[in-house]
Design a protein around this motif. Structure first.
Motif, PDB file in Angstrom:
ATOM      1  N   ALA A  65       0.824  -1.211   0.000  1.00 29.51           N
ATOM      2  CA  ALA A  65       0.000   0.000   0.000  1.00 29.51           C
ATOM      3  C   ALA A  65       0.855   1.255   0.000  1.00 29.51           C
ATOM      4  CB  ALA A  65      -0.933  -0.021   1.207  1.00 29.51           C
ATOM      5  N   ARG A  66       1.950   1.237   0.750  1.00 27.30           N
ATOM      6  CA  ARG A  66       2.856   2.389   0.794  1.00 27.30           C
ATOM      7  C   ARG A  66       3.493   2.629  -0.569  1.00 27.30           C
ATOM      8  NH1 ARG A  66       7.750   0.899   4.021  1.00 27.30           N
ATOM      9  NH2 ARG A  66       8.235  -0.060   2.005  1.00 27.30           N
ATOM     10  N   ASP A  67       3.948   1.560  -1.208  1.00 28.92           N
ATOM     11  CA  ASP A  67       4.604   1.700  -2.502  1.00 28.92           C
ATOM     12  C   ASP A  67       3.624   2.033  -3.620  1.00 28.92           C
ATOM     13  OD1 ASP A  67       6.955   1.083  -1.225  1.00 28.92           O
ATOM     14  OD2 ASP A  67       6.982  -1.022  -1.863  1.00 28.92           O
ATOM     15  N   ALA A  68       2.351   1.623  -3.446  1.00 29.49           N
ATOM     16  CA  ALA A  68       1.361   1.855  -4.511  1.00 29.49           C
ATOM     17  C   ALA A  68       1.129   3.345  -4.738  1.00 29.49           C
ATOM     18  CB  ALA A  68       0.048   1.160  -4.159  1.00 29.49           C
ATOM     19  N   GLY A  69       1.172   4.143  -3.671  1.00 29.07           N
ATOM     20  CA  GLY A  69       0.988   5.577  -3.815  1.00 29.07           C
ATOM     21  C   GLY A  69      -0.465   6.004  -3.706  1.00 29.07           C
ATOM     22  N   GLY A  70      -0.652   7.302  -3.497  1.00 28.07           N
ATOM     23  CA  GLY A  70      -1.985   7.845  -3.256  1.00 28.07           C
ATOM     24  C   GLY A  70      -2.952   7.659  -4.394  1.00 28.07           C
ATOM     25  N   ALA A  71      -2.498   7.850  -5.638  1.00 27.43           N
ATOM     26  CA  ALA A  71      -3.400   7.751  -6.781  1.00 27.43           C
ATOM     27  C   ALA A  71      -3.963   6.339  -6.912  1.00 27.43           C
ATOM     28  CB  ALA A  71      -2.660   8.148  -8.064  1.00 27.43           C
ATOM     29  N   ALA A  72      -3.099   5.340  -6.707  1.00 28.21           N
ATOM     30  CA  ALA A  72      -3.565   3.956  -6.801  1.00 28.21           C
ATOM     31  C   ALA A  72      -4.548   3.644  -5.687  1.00 28.21           C
ATOM     32  CB  ALA A  72      -2.373   2.997  -6.745  1.00 28.21           C
ATOM     33  N   LEU A  73      -4.259   4.113  -4.466  1.00 27.93           N
ATOM     34  CA  LEU A  73      -5.152   3.841  -3.350  1.00 27.93           C
ATOM     35  C   LEU A  73      -6.498   4.532  -3.520  1.00 27.93           C
ATOM     36  CD1 LEU A  73      -2.708   4.041  -0.297  1.00 27.93           C
ATOM     37  CD2 LEU A  73      -3.449   2.029  -1.587  1.00 27.93           C
ATOM     38  N   GLU A  74      -6.498   5.714  -4.139  1.00 26.75           N
ATOM     39  CA  GLU A  74      -7.765   6.400  -4.397  1.00 26.75           C
ATOM     40  C   GLU A  74      -8.656   5.583  -5.327  1.00 26.75           C
ATOM     41  OE1 GLU A  74      -7.470  10.403  -5.720  1.00 26.75           O
ATOM     42  OE2 GLU A  74      -6.232  11.046  -4.014  1.00 26.75           O
ATOM     43  N   ARG A  75      -8.052   4.862  -6.262  1.00 25.97           N
ATOM     44  CA  ARG A  75      -8.852   4.010  -7.158  1.00 25.97           C
ATOM     45  C   ARG A  75      -9.576   2.921  -6.378  1.00 25.97           C
ATOM     46  NH1 ARG A  75      -5.601   1.407 -11.762  1.00 25.97           N
ATOM     47  NH2 ARG A  75      -7.733   0.995 -12.498  1.00 25.97           N
ATOM     48  N   LEU A  76      -9.021   2.537  -5.235  1.00 29.88           N
ATOM     49  CA  LEU A  76      -9.631   1.493  -4.412  1.00 29.88           C
ATOM     50  C   LEU A  76     -10.559   2.060  -3.343  1.00 29.88           C
ATOM     51  CD1 LEU A  76      -6.499  -0.796  -3.970  1.00 29.88           C
ATOM     52  CD2 LEU A  76      -8.476  -1.204  -5.439  1.00 29.88           C
ATOM     53  N   GLY A  77     -10.695   3.407  -3.316  1.00 35.36           N
ATOM     54  CA  GLY A  77     -11.630   4.026  -2.385  1.00 35.36           C
ATOM     55  C   GLY A  77     -11.005   4.626  -1.158  1.00 35.36           C
ATOM     56  N   LEU A  78      -9.687   4.695  -1.102  1.00 32.24           N
ATOM     57  CA  LEU A  78      -9.002   5.306   0.037  1.00 32.24           C
ATOM     58  C   LEU A  78      -8.586   6.721  -0.342  1.00 32.24           C
ATOM     59  CD1 LEU A  78      -8.679   2.179   0.628  1.00 32.24           C
ATOM     60  CD2 LEU A  78      -6.741   2.848   2.041  1.00 32.24           C
ATOM     61  N   GLU A  79      -9.200   7.698   0.298  1.00 31.48           N
ATOM     62  CA  GLU A  79      -8.976   9.090  -0.071  1.00 31.48           C
ATOM     63  C   GLU A  79      -8.292   9.893   1.025  1.00 31.48           C
ATOM     64  OE1 GLU A  79     -12.813  10.536  -1.100  1.00 31.48           O
ATOM     65  OE2 GLU A  79     -12.957   9.320  -2.940  1.00 31.48           O
ATOM     66  N   ARG A  80      -7.914   9.229   2.128  1.00 32.20           N
ATOM     67  CA  ARG A  80      -7.356   9.966   3.270  1.00 32.20           C
ATOM     68  C   ARG A  80      -5.970   9.462   3.638  1.00 32.20           C
ATOM     69  NH1 ARG A  80     -11.523  10.713   8.030  1.00 32.20           N
ATOM     70  NH2 ARG A  80      -9.866  12.170   8.597  1.00 32.20           N
ATOM     71  N   GLY A  81      -5.113   9.335   2.642  1.00 30.86           N
ATOM     72  CA  GLY A  81      -3.727   9.038   2.937  1.00 30.86           C
ATOM     73  C   GLY A  81      -3.400   7.564   3.049  1.00 30.86           C
ATOM     74  N   LYS A  82      -2.253   7.288   3.673  1.00 29.22           N
ATOM     75  CA  LYS A  82      -1.682   5.949   3.690  1.00 29.22           C
ATOM     76  C   LYS A  82      -2.488   4.989   4.556  1.00 29.22           C
ATOM     77  CE  LYS A  82       1.435   6.847   7.581  1.00 29.22           C
ATOM     78  NZ  LYS A  82       2.828   6.834   8.056  1.00 29.22           N
ATOM     79  N   VAL A  83      -2.200   3.687   4.362  1.00 30.04           N
ATOM     80  CA  VAL A  83      -2.818   2.626   5.144  1.00 30.04           C
ATOM     81  C   VAL A  83      -1.790   2.093   6.130  1.00 30.04           C
ATOM     82  CG1 VAL A  83      -3.900   0.357   5.077  1.00 30.04           C
ATOM     83  CG2 VAL A  83      -4.337   1.998   3.240  1.00 30.04           C
ATOM     84  N   ASP A  84      -2.128   2.127   7.392  1.00 25.72           N
ATOM     85  CA  ASP A  84      -1.258   1.586   8.434  1.00 25.72           C
ATOM     86  C   ASP A  84      -1.589   0.107   8.598  1.00 25.72           C
ATOM     87  OD1 ASP A  84       0.079   0.883  10.738  1.00 25.72           O
ATOM     88  OD2 ASP A  84      -0.344   2.783  11.746  1.00 25.72           O
ATOM     89  N   GLU A  85      -0.552  -0.754   8.592  1.00 26.90           N
ATOM     90  CA  GLU A  85      -0.811  -2.189   8.719  1.00 26.90           C
ATOM     91  C   GLU A  85      -1.531  -2.533  10.019  1.00 26.90           C
ATOM     92  OE1 GLU A  85       2.380  -4.931  10.279  1.00 26.90           O
ATOM     93  OE2 GLU A  85       3.629  -3.455   9.218  1.00 26.90           O
TER      94      GLU A  85
END
Length: 373
Positions: A65-85
């Motif tokens: 998730a960290r390496d994927a970057g914000g744009a990739a995570l936004e495609r999955l519905g995450l709009e508020r920054g990084k994902v903490d394990e």
């Protein structure tokens, strides 16, 4: 698993247009609303994509998730920054595993092909050995579609029970109308046969030495006078000959709806050494729908659940050495491994290890596959 935790049976398949990510968004969020940054469906989607790229545990999922970057995570519905394990660890420990399995199973059911006009499924169990820790390791019973290798559902075996009632719970979650269910000798039980036929399905049950009386009775039938259907396969340094003989069910067989019994002989020759195994079958399929060759094919395909699911989870995903042990997390992770395998199988990937490497090389690949599934 207590009956109060069993979700309502899924009788209607998910519509073809309903995407998996849309269904994941409907999973109930068990967390307190205060402080929640990411929707539960998006976090599950991140985990699926990371595991499709080869991640096996929470640390690796967080790194993906960290390496994927914000744009990739936004495609999955995450709009508020990084994902903490740690967020994933806490969520998966308390997530409703029953509901997740129902949602995933219904989605797969709408996308699996029929074999000769029928859906044929195998039911079998597997222990997640590494997740035991100081307590009993979770034992999970899954249903696999013959041919496609897609996982249709999964339930956990209660610590106070065994695989037999868990398999019945799983069957109750599936739409069995017109479906053929193959099960091994452990599940050759009258109540299981009643459940399958009562739901409109057809069973193929195996009889081995664990049921000595029934095995002896079937063995005593006049098989020498019954014509045989034989098939020989060669590969992996061995020759396998399967011979099946089928007769109408004797009156003394009391399984619900039983129509035929069969003797199946399997002879394996490897490096000049020959081994022979003989088992018997009881089925509610009649001779028109299940002639000997069809019946033998169903039994042979039953072991896809071992070779195409359990083996892949053990070897490719290294499941038995997983140290994830908290709450529902072991079962959730097993369900997501099933989902990744299903996604890749439905995308025509026969070698799951190679498919994981392929998706690891480009962040968009797993995301694109999930978003269109």
């Amino acid at each position: 698993m207590s009956s109060s935790l069993i979700p309502a049976p899924v009788r209607t398949p998910v519509p073809e247009h309903e995407l998996l990510v849309q269904l994941l968004a409907g999973i109930p969020d068990p967390r307190r609303r205060r402080g929640v940054r990411h929707p539960v469906g998006a976090l599950i989607a991140v985990a699926v994509c990371a595991m499709m790229a080869g991640a096996r545990g929470f640390t690796a999922i967080g790194e993906w998730a960290r390496d994927a970057g914000g744009a990739a995570l936004e495609r999955l519905g995450l709009e508020r920054g990084k994902v903490d394990e740690s967020t994933l660890r806490r969520l998966f420990a308390c997530l409703d595993a029953d509901r997740l399995d129902v949602v995933l199973g219904a989605w797969v059911l709408a996308r699996t092909a029929l074999i000769a006009g029928r859906r044929v499924i195998a039911v079998d169990g597997k222990t997640v050995r590494g997740a035991g820790g100081g307590s009993a390791a979770p034992h999970l019973v899954a249903a696999l579609a013959h041919g496609s290798g897609a996982v249709l559902g999964q339930v956990a075996v209660s610590e106070e029970s065994n695989e037999i009632p868990a398999a019945r719970q799983l069957l109750q979650l599936l739409d069995l109308d017109g479906t053929v269910v193959t099960m091994d000798a452990l599940h050759t039980q009258h109540d299981t046969a009643d459940l399958v036929t009562g739901s409109g399905g057809v069973y193929v049950l195996t009889v081995k030495g664990n049921q000595k009386s029934l095995y002896s009775q079937l063995k005593a039938l006049p098989w020498t006078s019954v014509p045989a259907v034989t098939r020989t396969d060669r590969g992996h340094g061995r020759r396998v000959t399967r011979t099946i003989k089928v007769v109408d069910v004797p009156a003394w067989v009391e399984f619900s709806g039983a129509r035929q019994v069969a003797q199946l002989r399997r002879t394996v020759t490897r490096k000049g050494q020959r081994t022979v195994e003989i088992v018997y079958l009881i089925t509610s399929a009649d001779a028109r729908d299940a002639p000997p060759a069809t019946l033998a094919a169903w039994v042979q395909s039953h072991w896809e659940i071992e070779n195409r699911l359990h083996w892949v989870r053990d070897v490719t995903f290294d499941e038995d050495r997983s140290q994830i042990r908290t709450g529902n997390a072991p079962r959730i992770m097993a369900a997501l491994r099933n989902t990744v395998i299903t996604l890749l199988r439905l995308d025509a990937n026969h070698n799951i290890a190679a498919a994981l490497r392929h998706h690891a090389r480009n962040t968009d690949r797993p995301i694109n596959l999930l978003l269109t599934a």
